[in-house]
Write a protein that holds these residues in place. Structure first.
Motif, PDB file in Angstrom:
ATOM      1  N   PRO A   5       3.551   6.961  -6.952  1.00  0.00           N
ATOM      2  CA  PRO A   5       2.828   7.872  -8.064  1.00  0.00           C
ATOM      3  C   PRO A   5       3.128   8.735  -7.328  1.00  0.00           C
ATOM      4  N   VAL A   6       3.237   9.537  -6.420  1.00  0.00           N
ATOM      5  CA  VAL A   6       2.993  10.878  -6.158  1.00  0.00           C
ATOM      6  C   VAL A   6       4.981  11.161  -6.705  1.00  0.00           C
ATOM      7  N   THR A   7       6.422   9.999  -5.933  1.00  0.00           N
ATOM      8  CA  THR A   7       7.493  10.752  -6.669  1.00  0.00           C
ATOM      9  C   THR A   7       7.411  10.754  -8.163  1.00  0.00           C
ATOM     10  N   TYR A  49       0.784  -1.131  -0.029  1.00  0.00           N
ATOM     11  CA  TYR A  49       0.109  -0.179  -0.105  1.00  0.00           C
ATOM     12  C   TYR A  49       0.940   1.298   0.027  1.00  0.00           C
ATOM     13  N   LEU A  50       1.683   1.113   0.713  1.00  0.00           N
ATOM     14  CA  LEU A  50       2.506   2.531   0.736  1.00  0.00           C
ATOM     15  C   LEU A  50       3.271   3.058  -0.618  1.00  0.00           C
ATOM     16  N   TYR A  51       3.856   1.923  -1.409  1.00  0.00           N
ATOM     17  CA  TYR A  51       4.518   2.057  -1.898  1.00  0.00           C
ATOM     18  C   TYR A  51       3.668   2.413  -3.253  1.00  0.00           C
ATOM     19  N   GLN A  52       2.681   1.729  -3.135  1.00  0.00           N
ATOM     20  CA  GLN A  52       1.001   2.114  -4.548  1.00  0.00           C
ATOM     21  C   GLN A  52       0.800   3.979  -4.283  1.00  0.00           C
ATOM     22  N   ALA A  57      10.649   2.500  -7.948  1.00  0.00           N
ATOM     23  CA  ALA A  57      10.230   1.819  -8.942  1.00  0.00           C
ATOM     24  C   ALA A  57      10.395  -0.161  -8.995  1.00  0.00           C
ATOM     25  N   TRP A  58      11.749  -0.109  -8.404  1.00  0.00           N
ATOM     26  CA  TRP A  58      12.956  -1.206  -9.082  1.00  0.00           C
ATOM     27  C   TRP A  58      12.274  -2.522  -7.764  1.00  0.00           C
ATOM     28  N   THR A  59      12.091  -1.842  -6.190  1.00  0.00           N
ATOM     29  CA  THR A  59      11.691  -2.257  -4.830  1.00  0.00           C
ATOM     30  C   THR A  59      10.701  -2.918  -4.919  1.00  0.00           C
ATOM     31  N   PHE A  60      10.252  -1.535  -5.777  1.00  0.00           N
ATOM     32  CA  PHE A  60       8.390  -2.217  -5.781  1.00  0.00           C
ATOM     33  C   PHE A  60       7.803  -3.595  -6.291  1.00  0.00           C
ATOM     34  N   GLY A  61       8.672  -3.529  -7.532  1.00  0.00           N
ATOM     35  CA  GLY A  61       8.421  -4.567  -8.459  1.00  0.00           C
ATOM     36  C   GLY A  61       9.533  -5.780  -7.604  1.00  0.00           C
ATOM     37  N   GLY A  62      10.410  -5.979  -7.358  1.00  0.00           N
ATOM     38  CA  GLY A  62      10.590  -6.726  -5.698  1.00  0.00           C
ATOM     39  C   GLY A  62       9.405  -6.873  -5.349  1.00  0.00           C
ATOM     40  N   PHE A  63       9.091  -6.653  -4.541  1.00  0.00           N
ATOM     41  CA  PHE A  63       7.510  -6.614  -3.255  1.00  0.00           C
ATOM     42  C   PHE A  63       6.522  -7.293  -3.982  1.00  0.00           C
ATOM     43  N   HIS A 109      12.852   7.606  -8.232  1.00  0.00           N
ATOM     44  CA  HIS A 109      11.383   7.388  -8.577  1.00  0.00           C
ATOM     45  C   HIS A 109      11.306   5.596  -9.368  1.00  0.00           C
ATOM     46  N   ASN A 110      12.707   5.891 -10.071  1.00  0.00           N
ATOM     47  CA  ASN A 110      13.471   4.764 -10.409  1.00  0.00           C
ATOM     48  C   ASN A 110      13.651   3.528  -9.229  1.00  0.00           C
ATOM     49  N   TRP A 111      14.383   4.194  -8.901  1.00  0.00           N
ATOM     50  CA  TRP A 111      15.525   3.476  -7.067  1.00  0.00           C
ATOM     51  C   TRP A 111      13.238   2.093  -6.524  1.00  0.00           C
TER      52      TRP A 111
END
Length: 190
Positions: A104-106, A97-100, A153-159, A149-151
């Protein structure tokens, strides 16, 4: 239908629709973001506006989803999960939820710092985040936000990968009903 815990057995239709629509949009955004990784940010390609448009729509849907989740109880987890597994499940849900929200805010902050317009699907102008002139003049935020933003996105992809692996674990190893709680019903049951 509720369980003995006062919690529903499964998520309601609104939560299920929001989950899957947002999941598809996020996967689309990841794919588009990876494709656009080689396109300079100041390139006027329509892909950047598409990414911003879908990102804003996704952000708004996530706000709706969070508000819905805060007002509707989630189904209970299986009773045979250990306390540690429950903590991990709750922590992962919180991180997702936090990453979601943060991602987009970043992105919005990044294009605001770069003073890049946002035109949703080529139809409606979306406001930039108002930033102090000193921030705009320094250029520092515009310089670091693409990497942030890129970093993220990559960590969110891992989650997301961990989330999918957990779902597969519940479906094929534990063979419990955890995944069924968020799947749409079809026909007479699962």
């Amino acid at each position: 239908m509720e369980t003995g815990t006062g919690r529903p057995e499964r998520y309601g239709l609104v939560a299920i629709i929001l989950h899957w629509v947002i999941a598809v949009l996020i996967l689309f955004m990841i794919g588009l973001g990876l494709y656009m990784d080689h396109v300079p940010l100041n390139d006027p390609t329509p892909l950047h506006q598409l990414h911003k448009s879908v990102g804003i729509v996704t952000m708004l849907l996530i706000v709706v989803r969070v508000l819905w989740r805060l007002t509707h109880r989630a189904p209970a987890l299986p009773q045979d999960l250990s306390a540690g597994q429950r903590v991990v499940a709750g922590g992962m849900e919180g991180l997702l939820y936090l990453y979601q929200i943060i991602l987009p805010v970043t992105g919005w902050l990044m294009v605001s710092a770069m003073a890049m317009p946002i035109v949703l699907f080529g139809l409606v102008s979306w406001p930039l985040i108002p930033l102090p002139q000193s921030v705009m003049d320094s250029g520092y935020l515009a310089e670091i936000m693409p990497d942030v933003h890129n970093w993220l996105a990559w960590t969110f992809g891992g989650f997301i990968v961990l989330h999918v692996l957990a779902a597969l674990y519940h479906r094929f190893i534990r063979k419990d009903q955890v995944v069924d709680r968020i799947l749409p019903r079809h026909g007479g049951g699962r």
